[in-house]
Design a protein around this motif. Structure first.
Motif, PDB file in Angstrom:
ATOM      1  N   ASN A   1       0.808  -1.221   0.000  1.00 28.18           N
ATOM      2  CA  ASN A   1       0.000   0.000   0.000  1.00 28.18           C
ATOM      3  C   ASN A   1       0.842   1.272   0.000  1.00 28.18           C
ATOM      4  O   ASN A   1       0.287   2.372   0.025  1.00 28.18           O
ATOM      5  CB  ASN A   1      -0.921   0.024   1.223  1.00 28.18           C
ATOM      6  N   HIS A   2       2.163   1.115   0.016  1.00 33.70           N
ATOM      7  CA  HIS A   2       3.050   2.279   0.064  1.00 33.70           C
ATOM      8  C   HIS A   2       3.954   2.278  -1.158  1.00 33.70           C
ATOM      9  O   HIS A   2       4.699   1.327  -1.394  1.00 33.70           O
ATOM     10  CB  HIS A   2       3.885   2.260   1.348  1.00 33.70           C
ATOM     11  N   THR A   3       3.888   3.343  -1.950  1.00 31.76           N
ATOM     12  CA  THR A   3       4.701   3.478  -3.165  1.00 31.76           C
ATOM     13  C   THR A   3       5.704   4.607  -2.979  1.00 31.76           C
ATOM     14  O   THR A   3       5.333   5.710  -2.559  1.00 31.76           O
ATOM     15  CB  THR A   3       3.807   3.782  -4.383  1.00 31.76           C
ATOM     16  N   PHE A   4       6.973   4.331  -3.292  1.00 33.81           N
ATOM     17  CA  PHE A   4       8.026   5.341  -3.173  1.00 33.81           C
ATOM     18  C   PHE A   4       8.590   5.623  -4.567  1.00 33.81           C
ATOM     19  O   PHE A   4       9.098   4.724  -5.231  1.00 33.81           O
ATOM     20  CB  PHE A   4       9.151   4.844  -2.255  1.00 33.81           C
ATOM     21  N   LEU A   5       8.474   6.865  -4.994  1.00 35.82           N
ATOM     22  CA  LEU A   5       9.087   7.318  -6.241  1.00 35.82           C
ATOM     23  C   LEU A   5      10.199   8.290  -5.874  1.00 35.82           C
ATOM     24  O   LEU A   5       9.942   9.364  -5.325  1.00 35.82           O
ATOM     25  CB  LEU A   5       8.044   8.000  -7.132  1.00 35.82           C
ATOM     26  N   ASP A   6      11.432   7.890  -6.173  1.00 33.03           N
ATOM     27  CA  ASP A   6      12.609   8.624  -5.707  1.00 33.03           C
ATOM     28  C   ASP A   6      13.350   9.225  -6.899  1.00 33.03           C
ATOM     29  O   ASP A   6      13.720   8.514  -7.835  1.00 33.03           O
ATOM     30  CB  ASP A   6      13.528   7.660  -4.945  1.00 33.03           C
TER      31      ASP A   6
END
Length: 531
Positions: free
Chosen positions: A159-164
């Motif tokens: 449920n957690h998306t990280f776009l770095d």
């Protein structure tokens, strides 16, 4: 509207430097900003994540200051504020007596109580702070953040998306040409020679009305493809040599400075200013290069002697608005910037620009790519082996034996006692198995892998600065205190080699012109030869 007023939106001091949720102004400058907006890969991925997000999902848009988070978030928060919640800047709080950490706690609590996905714009540093200091009731979020920061992707909640932004590098290395799509697209958009480009329309109008100024000459120079390519090459060099990251904000301000400062663009590039990119590029000033041809040019210029090819160049650049260049250093910088443009090519200029090569950057890029693309084929092994044998292992051998340079190529110095030097024979070669299985991700370095006899050493991180030192050592250079940061890496390699050497059964002892060989025969007796 003047050209300088329009270009001022690029400056870091401009109110347009950071986007906010204020109502989009109908000010004409907003149209200029819109024209130079470049859609990036991270924005495309962010848009996909936003459109597919469910009510119990959080999207983190992560990066550092100035990389463009606010541009993306502001644009999409306006379009999706009904269906998504946005926390645009995680360094801010909702009230004067509230910390940024508590503001995030409050935002995550609200998110868990409603039915909208949440989008959070956040710096990497604040992510780390929240993982340590956030409320226990949000341990699920904190656990995902810690997993992301530790690169343990399997432990991040679905449920957690990280776009770095760091995972979307501004530069790509190539065997022939290294490039920056973001910088190239921006420079092309800014200088596109069509009246549909509002910046070019202002430039064209001012030149037709008043003739060229320094500003319009700089804009004309920047419009040349070869100049854009060489500027990008300088930015890449700053990234590799100075570890200077390229962000959207620093790039825009950099372009404003080189266009708007008092001098011509080629002088502005190397004059330094209140800009990180300019500060780092200053040390690459081509006018500080000393070769026979360049020194001859400086001498002839001081004596007022003009070669026919140089005279032709001075006439050609007048069409760009360049009239009053007064120093040899300025001309050298101009030639450096125009060196790949065929319209300014002649025999004299070609000889001069031949000394402005990018040998080190090109070798680093090619070797980086060889490691990244290595699949174990014979051709690749041959090319990689050349780097390991002729550059890395050769320099390690020379550095290890700097106090005993007469040792043979397979012999490594260990220590010295009362004037007696000890050494041993070792087989040092590349570890192709590790090279094939270990990936290369970041352009700032690649790991080199070597074996000493049957022992695999720890990976050696090769940066462009270490590569330069290796090249210099192979040319006879002796490292000193100014090289301490890169030499430390070599010292660590030597320590590992000596650890292996101390386990060998054969030892060489040398003093003056005498050499003794001692062999431990199965721990039963020592055989000595050379007496």
């Amino acid at each position: 509207m003047t050209l300088i007023e329009a270009l001022s939106i690029l400056s870091k001091s401009s109110p347009f430097a950071v986007s906010t949720e204020r109502e989009q102004s109908q000010d004409i400058l907003a149209g200029y900003k819109s024209h130079i907006y470049i859609k990036t890969d991270i924005e495309s991925d962010f848009k996909k994540a936003l459109q597919s997000a469910k009510k119990d999902e959080i999207i983190f848009l992560c990066g550092s200051s100035g990389d463009g988070k606010s541009e993306i978030l502001t644009q999409y928060s306006q379009k999706h504020k009904v269906t998504h919640d946005f926390h645009l800047d995680a360094t801010h709080s909702f009230s004067p007596n509230q910390t940024a950490i508590h503001a995030l706690d409050e935002r995550f609590t609200q998110f868990k109580e409603n039915d909208k996905p949440l989008v959070v714009g956040i710096n990497i540093g604040m992510l780390g702070n929240y993982a340590e200091e956030g409320a226990d009731q949000h341990n699920d979020v904190k656990a995902s953040i810690k997993a992301f920061l530790e690169n343990k992707t399997d432990n991040i909640s679905v449920n957690h998306t990280f776009l770095d932004f760091e995972q979307y590098p501004k530069f790509t290395l190539g065997h022939e040409v290294s490039k920056s799509d973001f910088a190239a697209k921006f420079l092309a958009r800014l200088t596109e020679p069509t009246l549909e480009n509002p910046f070019f329309a202002l430039y064209d109008s001012e030149v037709k009305k008043n003739g060229h100024s320094t500003l319009t000459a700089n804009y004309a120079l920047l419009g040349l493809d070869s100049v854009q390519q060489n500027i990008i090459a300088l930015l890449l060099k700053a990234r590799l040599v100075k570890d200077q990251f390229l962000t959207a904000r620093t790039l825009l301000d950099f372009v404003f400075q080189i266009l708007a400062m008092d001098g011509y663009l080629f002088d502005n590039l190397f004059s330094g200013a209140d800009n990180e990119l300019l500060d780092n590029i200053q040390s690459f000033d081509p006018s500080n290069t000393h070769t026979r041809k360049i020194d001859e040019f400086v001498l002839q210029f001081s004596l007022g002697i003009d070669d026919e090819g140089f005279t032709l160049l001075k006439e050609q650049v007048k069409a760009l608005g360049i009239y009053d260049v007064s120093t040899a250093a300025s001309y050298l910088r101009m030639v450096y910037l125009l060196k790949d443009d065929t319209q300014f090519s002649n025999e004299y200029i070609n000889e001069l620009k031949g000394d402005f090569d990018n040998f080190l950057v090109n070798k680093y890029a090619n070797t980086w790519l060889l490691h990244r693309e290595f699949d174990g084929s014979g051709k690749q092994k041959k090319e990689l082996n050349k780097f390991y044998k002729d550059t890395l292992i050769s320099a390690i051998h020379r550095y290890c034996n700097r106090n005993s340079p007469t040792l043979d190529k397979d012999q490594f110095f260990i220590s010295e006692y009362n004037g007696f030097k000890t050494a041993t024979e070792l087989e040092v070669k590349p570890d192709f198995t590790s090279i094939k299985t270990q990936g290369v991700i970041k352009i700032g370095f690649f790991n080199a892998y070597i074996r000493v006899d049957d022992n695999v050493l720890l990976p050696v991180p090769i940066s462009i600065n270490l590569l330069e030192l290796l090249e210099k050592i192979n040319e006879g250079y002796r490292p000193n205190k100014h090289d301490k940061n890169t030499v430390l890496l070599l010292d660590e390699v030597i320590e590992q080699i000596i650890t292996v050497a101390n386990e060998k059964n054969t030892l060489f002892i040398l003093k003056n012109d005498k050499r003794y060989k001692i062999v431990n025969e199965d721990n039963e007796y020592f055989e000595v030869s050379g007496i």
